[in-house]
Motif scaffolding. Structure first.
Motif, PDB file in Angstrom:
ATOM      1  N   ASN A 164    -106.011  11.581 -23.597  1.00 58.84           N
ATOM      2  CA  ASN A 164    -104.879  12.490 -23.717  1.00 58.84           C
ATOM      3  C   ASN A 164    -105.349  13.744 -24.449  1.00 58.84           C
ATOM      4  O   ASN A 164    -106.558  13.990 -24.558  1.00 58.84           O
ATOM      5  N   ASN A 165    -104.417  14.529 -24.947  1.00 58.76           N
ATOM      6  CA  ASN A 165    -104.741  15.719 -25.720  1.00 58.76           C
ATOM      7  C   ASN A 165    -104.127  15.640 -27.116  1.00 58.76           C
ATOM      8  O   ASN A 165    -103.685  16.654 -27.668  1.00 58.76           O
ATOM      9  N   LEU A 166    -104.105  14.444 -27.672  1.00 65.14           N
ATOM     10  CA  LEU A 166    -103.531  14.253 -28.999  1.00 65.14           C
ATOM     11  C   LEU A 166    -104.416  14.911 -30.051  1.00 65.14           C
ATOM     12  O   LEU A 166    -105.639  14.920 -29.924  1.00 65.14           O
ATOM     13  N   SER A 167    -103.801  15.443 -31.095  1.00 58.69           N
ATOM     14  CA  SER A 167    -104.540  16.152 -32.135  1.00 58.69           C
ATOM     15  C   SER A 167    -104.064  15.679 -33.509  1.00 58.69           C
ATOM     16  O   SER A 167    -103.210  14.803 -33.620  1.00 58.69           O
ATOM     17  N   GLY A 168    -104.646  16.265 -34.547  1.00 58.15           N
ATOM     18  CA  GLY A 168    -104.283  15.870 -35.900  1.00 58.15           C
ATOM     19  C   GLY A 168    -105.058  14.648 -36.362  1.00 58.15           C
ATOM     20  O   GLY A 168    -105.992  14.192 -35.705  1.00 58.15           O
ATOM     21  N   SER A 169    -104.653  14.124 -37.481  1.00 60.91           N
ATOM     22  CA  SER A 169    -105.346  12.975 -38.059  1.00 60.91           C
ATOM     23  C   SER A 169    -104.736  11.662 -37.588  1.00 60.91           C
ATOM     24  O   SER A 169    -103.603  11.628 -37.081  1.00 60.91           O
ATOM     25  N   ILE A 170    -105.478  10.593 -37.766  1.00 55.57           N
ATOM     26  CA  ILE A 170    -104.971   9.252 -37.479  1.00 55.57           C
ATOM     27  C   ILE A 170    -104.113   8.817 -38.662  1.00 55.57           C
ATOM     28  O   ILE A 170    -104.584   8.809 -39.797  1.00 55.57           O
ATOM     29  N   PRO A 171    -102.849   8.471 -38.453  1.00 47.47           N
ATOM     30  CA  PRO A 171    -101.970   8.125 -39.572  1.00 47.47           C
ATOM     31  C   PRO A 171    -102.519   6.958 -40.394  1.00 47.47           C
ATOM     32  O   PRO A 171    -103.010   5.978 -39.838  1.00 47.47           O
ATOM     33  N   GLN A 172    -102.416   7.073 -41.710  1.00 46.97           N
ATOM     34  CA  GLN A 172    -102.857   6.001 -42.589  1.00 46.97           C
ATOM     35  C   GLN A 172    -102.038   4.739 -42.367  1.00 46.97           C
ATOM     36  O   GLN A 172    -102.515   3.622 -42.578  1.00 46.97           O
TER      37      GLN A 172
END
Length: 232
Positions: A93-101
Motif C-alpha cells: 500500500n502507500n501507508l506512511s508514518g510510524s508503526i503504532p506502539q
C-alpha cells in the motif's frame, strides 16, 4: 482530513464452505466452523483513502487483510485494541508514518506483513512483536529501523542547521579576537610614536615607571620586614 475509505459490499452465498486467505495461507472453512470465522479480506482491490479509525473497535476480529491496494495515511494509532487479531496484512500500500506502539499489545498476533509501504521510525518493541523476527515483514520501508532490521535507530543524523549555526558563531568569535588584537597593536604603536616624538613626555613616562618600581620595591621590603618580625 484524509480521503474516505472506499469499498463495495458484495452479497455472496458461501454455501457449505468458504475458502479464505488468512495467516498467509489459503484455508477452507466448512459449515461447522464458518460461524466462528471473523475475518475481513479486502486484498487485491483498488481501495483508496485511509484505514477507518473505527476499525480498531473490532475487538473480536481474527484476520484483517487489506494488502495490495492504494491505501494512504497512517496505521490507526489504537490498533492495539484489536486484541483478538491473529493475522494482519497491510503490505503493498502507500501507508506512511510510524508503526503504532500499541501494536505490541496484539498478544495473539501470529502473522504480520507491513512490507512495501512508506513507513518510518523505529519498530515497536514488545513480547509478541519480538517473536515475529522475520525482517521480510518490514522490507520495502527504507526509513524503518530497529530489530529485526539491521538498520540501527541510534545512529545520529547530522543537523545541517546546527552545523551552520556553530560555524557562524565560530566566525563571530574569531572576528572578535582579531579586533581585540588589532586594537592592542594600534594602541601600542600610538603610545610608542608619541613617546618617540615628544621628548618631555618620554622623560615623564620613564620617570613615572621608575617611581612605580621604587614604590613597589619599598612595599615589598616593608612586607618582608614585617613577615620576618612576625616569624621571630
Amino acid at each position: 482530513m484524509g480521503q474516505p475509505f472506499h469499498y463495495q459490499y458484495l452479497d455472496v452465498d458461501f454455501g457449505e464452505s468458504l475458502q479464505a486467505m488468512t495467516k498467509s495461507l489459503n484455508l477452507v472453512y466448512d459449515s461447522d466452523n464458518l460461524y466462528y470465522w471473523k475475518s475481513i479480506d479486502l486484498s487485491n482491490n483498488t481501495l483508496t483513502g485511509e484505514i477507518p479509525q473505527n476499525m480498531v473497535f473490532l475487538a473480536g476480529l481474527l484476520n484483517l487483510n487489506l494488502s495490495h491496494n492504494h491505501l494512504i495515511g497512517e496505521i490507526p494509532f489504537e490498533i492495539g485494541n484489536m486484541t483478538s487479531l491473529e493475522s494482519l496484512d497491510l503490505q503493498m500500500n502507500n501507508l506512511s508514518g510510524s508503526i503504532p506502539q500499541s501494536m505490541s499489545l496484539l498478544y495473539s498476533l501470529e502473522v504480520l506483513n507491513l512490507s512495501y509501504n512508506n513507513l518510518s521510525g523505529s519498530i515497536p518493541t514488545g513480547h509478541q512483536l519480538q517473536s515475529l523476527d522475520d525482517p521480510s515483514i518490514y522490507s520495502g520501508n527504507p526509513n524503518l529501523c530497529g530489530p529485526p532490521l539491521k538498520m540501527s535507530c541510534e545512529s545520529p543524523k547530522r543537523d545541517d542547521n546546527n552545523d551552520s549555526n556553530s560555524k557562524h558563531a565560530g566566525d563571530k568569535d574569531n572576528w572578535f579576537y582579531l579586533f581585540i588584537e588589532f586594537g592592542f597593536v594600534v594602541g601600542f604603536l600610538v603610545v610608542f610614536f608619541i613617546l618617540l616624538l615628544k621628548r618631555n613626555w618620554r622623560y615623564d613616562y620613564f620617570r613615572m615607571i621608575d617611581s612605580g618600581f621604587n614604590w613597589l620595591h619599598v612595599l615589598t621590603a616593608l612586607a618582608l620586614e614585617r613577615w620576618s618580625a612576625e616569624r621571630a
